[in-house]
Motif scaffolding. Sequence first.
Motif, mmCIF file in Angstrom:
data_model
loop_
_atom_site.group_PDB
_atom_site.id
_atom_site.type_symbol
_atom_site.label_atom_id
_atom_site.label_comp_id
_atom_site.label_asym_id
_atom_site.label_seq_id
_atom_site.Cartn_x
_atom_site.Cartn_y
_atom_site.Cartn_z
ATOM 1 N N PRO A 96 1.081 -8.405 -1.022
ATOM 2 C CA PRO A 96 2.050 -9.455 -1.092
ATOM 3 C C PRO A 96 3.448 -9.366 -0.892
ATOM 4 C CG PRO A 96 0.991 -8.934 -3.222
ATOM 5 C CD PRO A 96 0.165 -8.038 -1.976
ATOM 6 N N GLY A 97 3.621 -7.978 -1.530
ATOM 7 C CA GLY A 97 4.981 -7.666 -1.515
ATOM 8 C C GLY A 97 5.667 -7.703 0.093
ATOM 9 N N MET A 98 4.835 -7.003 0.894
ATOM 10 C CA MET A 98 5.167 -6.886 2.134
ATOM 11 C C MET A 98 5.216 -8.272 2.869
ATOM 12 S SD MET A 98 3.682 -7.144 5.286
ATOM 13 C CE MET A 98 1.989 -6.952 5.242
ATOM 14 N N LEU A 99 4.173 -8.897 2.604
ATOM 15 C CA LEU A 99 4.362 -10.445 3.331
ATOM 16 C C LEU A 99 5.468 -11.264 2.683
ATOM 17 C CD1 LEU A 99 0.552 -11.429 2.851
ATOM 18 C CD2 LEU A 99 1.635 -10.747 4.883
ATOM 19 N N ILE A 100 5.647 -11.105 1.621
ATOM 20 C CA ILE A 100 6.964 -11.926 0.870
ATOM 21 C C ILE A 100 8.406 -11.414 1.586
ATOM 22 C CG2 ILE A 100 8.319 -12.837 -1.197
ATOM 23 C CD1 ILE A 100 5.397 -12.926 -2.392
ATOM 24 N N ALA A 101 8.597 -10.122 1.389
ATOM 25 C CA ALA A 101 9.707 -9.262 1.599
ATOM 26 C C ALA A 101 9.975 -9.173 3.024
ATOM 27 C CB ALA A 101 9.824 -8.284 0.922
ATOM 28 N N GLY A 102 8.582 -9.205 3.916
ATOM 29 C CA GLY A 102 8.759 -8.974 5.246
ATOM 30 C C GLY A 102 8.729 -10.134 6.132
ATOM 31 N N CYS A 118 17.305 -2.938 -5.220
ATOM 32 C CA CYS A 118 18.718 -2.691 -5.080
ATOM 33 C C CYS A 118 19.349 -1.425 -4.492
ATOM 34 C CB CYS A 118 19.370 -2.753 -6.518
ATOM 35 S SG CYS A 118 19.009 -4.302 -7.261
ATOM 36 N N SER A 119 18.570 -0.994 -3.128
ATOM 37 C CA SER A 119 19.144 -0.055 -2.240
ATOM 38 C C SER A 119 20.270 -0.205 -1.924
ATOM 39 C CB SER A 119 18.093 0.364 -1.338
ATOM 40 O OG SER A 119 18.715 1.041 -0.337
ATOM 41 N N THR A 166 14.562 -5.200 -2.803
ATOM 42 C CA THR A 166 14.646 -5.608 -4.181
ATOM 43 C C THR A 166 13.447 -6.567 -4.139
ATOM 44 O OG1 THR A 166 17.077 -5.475 -4.228
ATOM 45 C CG2 THR A 166 16.035 -6.995 -5.724
ATOM 46 N N ILE A 167 13.352 -7.612 -3.350
ATOM 47 C CA ILE A 167 12.196 -8.598 -3.333
ATOM 48 C C ILE A 167 10.807 -7.690 -3.200
ATOM 49 C CG2 ILE A 167 10.859 -10.296 -2.062
ATOM 50 C CD1 ILE A 167 13.554 -11.091 -0.611
ATOM 51 N N LEU A 168 10.647 -6.881 -2.669
ATOM 52 C CA LEU A 168 9.367 -5.893 -2.343
ATOM 53 C C LEU A 168 9.280 -5.154 -3.738
ATOM 54 C CD1 LEU A 168 7.325 -4.675 -0.637
ATOM 55 C CD2 LEU A 168 8.800 -2.627 -0.081
ATOM 56 N N GLY A 169 10.353 -4.596 -4.146
ATOM 57 C CA GLY A 169 10.040 -4.030 -5.763
ATOM 58 C C GLY A 169 9.801 -4.770 -6.768
#
Length: 446
Positions: free
Chosen positions: A188-194, A397-398, A428-431
């Motif tokens: 889900p992190g990849m789908l939302i942030a990607g 926050c990279s 930041t979204i992914l993390g």
Amino acid sequence: MSTATLVFTAAGSVLLLLFLVMKARMHAFVALMLVSIGAGLFSGMPLDKIADTMQKGMGGTLGFLAIVVALGAMFGKILHETGAVDQIAIRMLKTFGESRAHYAMGIAGLICALPLFFEVAVVLLISIAFAVARRTGDNLVKLVIPLFAGVAASAAFLLPGPAPMLLASQMHADFGWMILLGLCAAIPGMLIAGPLFGRFISQHVRFGLPSEGDHPEFDESKLPSFGFSLSLILFPLILVGLKTIGARFTTPGTSLYEWLEFIGHPFTAILLACLVAIYGLAYRQGMDKERVMQICGAALQPAGIILLVIGAGGVFKQVLVDSGVGPALGNALTGAGLPVALACFVLAGAVRIIQGSATVACLTAVGLIMPVIEPLHYSGAQMAALSICIAGGSIICSHVNDAGFWLFGRFTGASEGQTLKTWTLMETILGTVGAIVGMVAFELLS
């Protein structure tokens, strides 16, 4: 020594590390060793204990990880040289079609990065994103954000990546649960942030395409089959998963139980995967033994540098624990009413923002939180959930003190402002999504 002094020592150590790496341009390995000694001195550790603690930290961190990273580096390099990684990326694009190429890039990044270091996966896959952008006419942002999100999600949350493997070993987490919860966080992190965020931000930011000559086309006829390529990448994960599943259906002490424990250990699983890649793929493609030896040797060079920095981070972590700095700061956070899972995320995120390295953020957070949670005797599954929370915090926050920030800009041609709007927000979204999954899992497992 007072809690305030110990907390000040922790903050000062991280700030000193930031100064040495960013301003003094000192190598991270040397900087971490100096800061570790400084933390030991200022926290009041006996002088004769500082060196012993440093040795303990280096050995305790690398004793497990050196084998995993070295074998994993060779495994990934062979998969690259034989074309297995390219085959998976190309098949993903064909399956999804050009209209959904941004989803294909995210999934390809997630899968292909499993056996590869972050930087290597980006180098191998970025040319595919360029090629697709030329064919479809899409804004490059729409394709590279999902790609980087997939690679970053794999590197942060999925075994056998160095960071999640490091967290699982240091936190004494169950490896099977680490795989399951890592997938629940990464996908889900990849789908939302990607794909979703990439589609949104591509309406506001645009990247130009590099010259066509820099990115050659692939000869698909010489690549291994998709099924075999995917099976090879998933092989070590399946072995580790079998151990966790089998342990619930077999009796401890029996021969079957012991065999499952043996083949499901990360050492054995990755070694077997490496042997299958060499004998079942490289040699079958006609590679001679000298070529295979060269590939394995070349793979170990970047792995050695990564291991040294991770080992130095382990030294810093051990000094924080043994000096009392870690327990003081950890207890201050939990004493303030911060839930354990959220404290893991906050600690890792704070260190990440200050000094940039995700690996150092993971190790520092472990050093600060472990003295607090060890007496609570959490299960291996709960520790896996907390590891996911730390992993999420370690990538948020990279900015300009993170090598990934500059890597993204170099490959995409983005300016610093564009990189902040795209890469930094994506990380930041992914993390955050991954950490929320870890927090929810921790509550459900408690």
